[in-house]
Write a protein that holds these residues in place. Structure first.
Motif, mmCIF file in Angstrom:
data_model
loop_
_atom_site.group_PDB
_atom_site.id
_atom_site.type_symbol
_atom_site.label_atom_id
_atom_site.label_comp_id
_atom_site.label_asym_id
_atom_site.label_seq_id
_atom_site.Cartn_x
_atom_site.Cartn_y
_atom_site.Cartn_z
ATOM 1 N N ILE A 26 0.885 -1.528 -0.350
ATOM 2 C CA ILE A 26 -0.230 -0.201 -0.403
ATOM 3 C C ILE A 26 0.914 1.120 0.141
ATOM 4 O O ILE A 26 1.830 1.493 0.679
ATOM 5 N N ALA A 27 0.727 2.022 -1.015
ATOM 6 C CA ALA A 27 1.220 3.829 -0.918
ATOM 7 C C ALA A 27 0.028 4.178 -0.409
ATOM 8 O O ALA A 27 -0.850 4.539 -1.083
ATOM 9 N N GLN A 28 0.342 5.790 0.403
ATOM 10 C CA GLN A 28 -1.259 6.215 0.818
ATOM 11 C C GLN A 28 -0.359 7.978 1.092
ATOM 12 O O GLN A 28 0.471 7.620 1.847
ATOM 13 N N GLY A 29 -1.172 8.598 1.079
ATOM 14 C CA GLY A 29 -0.800 9.832 1.663
ATOM 15 C C GLY A 29 -1.848 10.332 1.559
ATOM 16 O O GLY A 29 -2.982 10.103 1.209
ATOM 17 N N TYR A 30 -2.466 12.201 2.038
ATOM 18 C CA TYR A 30 -2.843 12.191 2.971
ATOM 19 C C TYR A 30 -2.823 13.983 2.167
ATOM 20 O O TYR A 30 -2.102 14.832 2.182
ATOM 21 N N LEU A 31 -3.963 14.624 1.484
ATOM 22 C CA LEU A 31 -4.174 15.571 0.633
ATOM 23 C C LEU A 31 -4.892 16.770 1.883
ATOM 24 O O LEU A 31 -5.007 17.900 2.109
ATOM 25 N N ASN A 32 -5.936 16.312 3.050
ATOM 26 C CA ASN A 32 -5.728 16.917 3.944
ATOM 27 C C ASN A 32 -5.451 15.897 5.488
ATOM 28 O O ASN A 32 -6.171 15.318 5.161
ATOM 29 N N LEU A 70 -7.123 3.598 -10.940
ATOM 30 C CA LEU A 70 -5.711 3.767 -10.554
ATOM 31 C C LEU A 70 -5.234 4.655 -11.127
ATOM 32 O O LEU A 70 -3.819 5.697 -10.236
ATOM 33 N N ALA A 71 -4.487 5.306 -12.251
ATOM 34 C CA ALA A 71 -4.025 6.399 -13.107
ATOM 35 C C ALA A 71 -4.532 8.174 -12.058
ATOM 36 O O ALA A 71 -3.521 9.177 -11.517
ATOM 37 N N ASP A 72 -5.684 8.112 -11.584
ATOM 38 C CA ASP A 72 -6.000 9.543 -10.635
ATOM 39 C C ASP A 72 -5.202 9.230 -9.521
ATOM 40 O O ASP A 72 -4.943 9.450 -8.617
ATOM 41 N N ALA A 73 -5.822 7.686 -8.687
ATOM 42 C CA ALA A 73 -4.613 7.280 -7.729
ATOM 43 C C ALA A 73 -3.189 7.701 -7.699
ATOM 44 O O ALA A 73 -2.200 8.728 -6.625
ATOM 45 N N ALA A 74 -2.345 8.182 -8.634
ATOM 46 C CA ALA A 74 -0.867 7.985 -8.615
ATOM 47 C C ALA A 74 -0.754 9.490 -8.701
ATOM 48 O O ALA A 74 0.082 9.659 -8.203
ATOM 49 N N GLU A 75 -1.305 10.046 -9.734
ATOM 50 C CA GLU A 75 -1.168 12.035 -9.737
ATOM 51 C C GLU A 75 -1.803 12.253 -8.588
ATOM 52 O O GLU A 75 -1.119 13.589 -8.296
ATOM 53 N N LEU A 76 -3.072 11.370 -7.406
ATOM 54 C CA LEU A 76 -2.940 12.702 -6.494
ATOM 55 C C LEU A 76 -2.193 12.230 -5.446
ATOM 56 O O LEU A 76 -1.943 12.968 -4.695
ATOM 57 N N LEU A 77 -1.286 10.517 -5.151
ATOM 58 C CA LEU A 77 -0.100 10.471 -4.548
ATOM 59 C C LEU A 77 0.500 11.721 -4.377
ATOM 60 O O LEU A 77 1.325 12.268 -3.521
ATOM 61 N N LYS A 78 1.198 12.540 -6.217
ATOM 62 C CA LYS A 78 1.920 13.911 -6.293
ATOM 63 C C LYS A 78 1.906 14.651 -5.112
ATOM 64 O O LYS A 78 2.469 15.401 -5.005
ATOM 65 N N LEU A 79 0.273 15.113 -5.583
ATOM 66 C CA LEU A 79 -0.105 15.807 -4.093
ATOM 67 C C LEU A 79 0.583 15.723 -3.031
ATOM 68 O O LEU A 79 0.194 17.236 -2.375
ATOM 69 N N CYS A 80 0.176 15.036 -2.656
ATOM 70 C CA CYS A 80 0.560 14.826 -0.979
ATOM 71 C C CYS A 80 2.428 14.774 -0.478
ATOM 72 O O CYS A 80 3.059 14.505 -1.091
ATOM 73 N N PRO A 81 2.723 15.828 0.372
ATOM 74 C CA PRO A 81 3.247 16.207 0.928
ATOM 75 C C PRO A 81 4.917 14.740 1.166
ATOM 76 O O PRO A 81 5.660 14.442 1.086
#
Length: 155
Positions: A26-32, A70-81
């Motif tokens: 699992i790779a996970q990040g937080y947008l908020n 999946l492609a959207d999740a990968a792009e959103l992960l790039k926005l996570c610090p």
């Protein structure tokens, strides 16, 4: 309303490894990551998810999770610090699923067990490999681990 009721524990020993039925990276990040609400993006195996969680009220909180491309999740992960890296091991026991998260990267060395319950007062058998309960300890929230990694905690 969707609700998550979850207890979280440290592990007392490695006996759980013999009971694992499935393991997924699992790779996970937080947008908020505000305490009142978190917005998480996750890639679990080959699937993407967006999850919104409300403020913890004891061991319960609102939770809304949606599968996304999946492609959207990968792009959103790039926005996570910060992006957490972990392997989730599943154990099926007594009608419940235990999720054992074994962290890597800046959280290497941390392994926690979680069980989701149907009600806050659900009784369940505790496996011998369970250690201290950390359900209410905010340091162990994944959102906190993304900004205050386990390897940087004072010892």
């Amino acid at each position: 309303m969707a609700q998550e009721i979850e207890r979280k524990y440290l592990l007392a020993n490695a006996q759980w490894r013999g009971e694992t039925t499935r393991s997924t990276r699992i790779a996970q990040g937080y947008l908020n990551d505000e305490p009142a609400r978190t917005v998480r993006v996750r890639i679990k195996g080959d699937q993407g998810f967006l999850t919104i969680k409300g403020k913890n009220e004891g061991i319960a909180r609102a939770e809304f999770e949606y599968q996304i491309p999946l492609a959207d999740a990968a792009e959103l992960l790039k926005l996570c610090p910060n992006v957490l890296d972990k392997t989730r091991h599943e154990i099926h026991r007594d009608g419940f699923v235990w999720e054992i998260d074994e962290f890597a990267g800046d959280n290497a060395g941390l392994i926690v067990a979680e069980i989701e319950l149907p009600t806050v007062d659900t009784v369940f058998a505790k496996p011998d490999w369970l250690g201290e309960e950390v359900s209410g300890d905010a340091r162990y929230y994944n959102s906190a681990l993304s900004t205050h990694p386990y390897t940087r905690w004072p010892r």
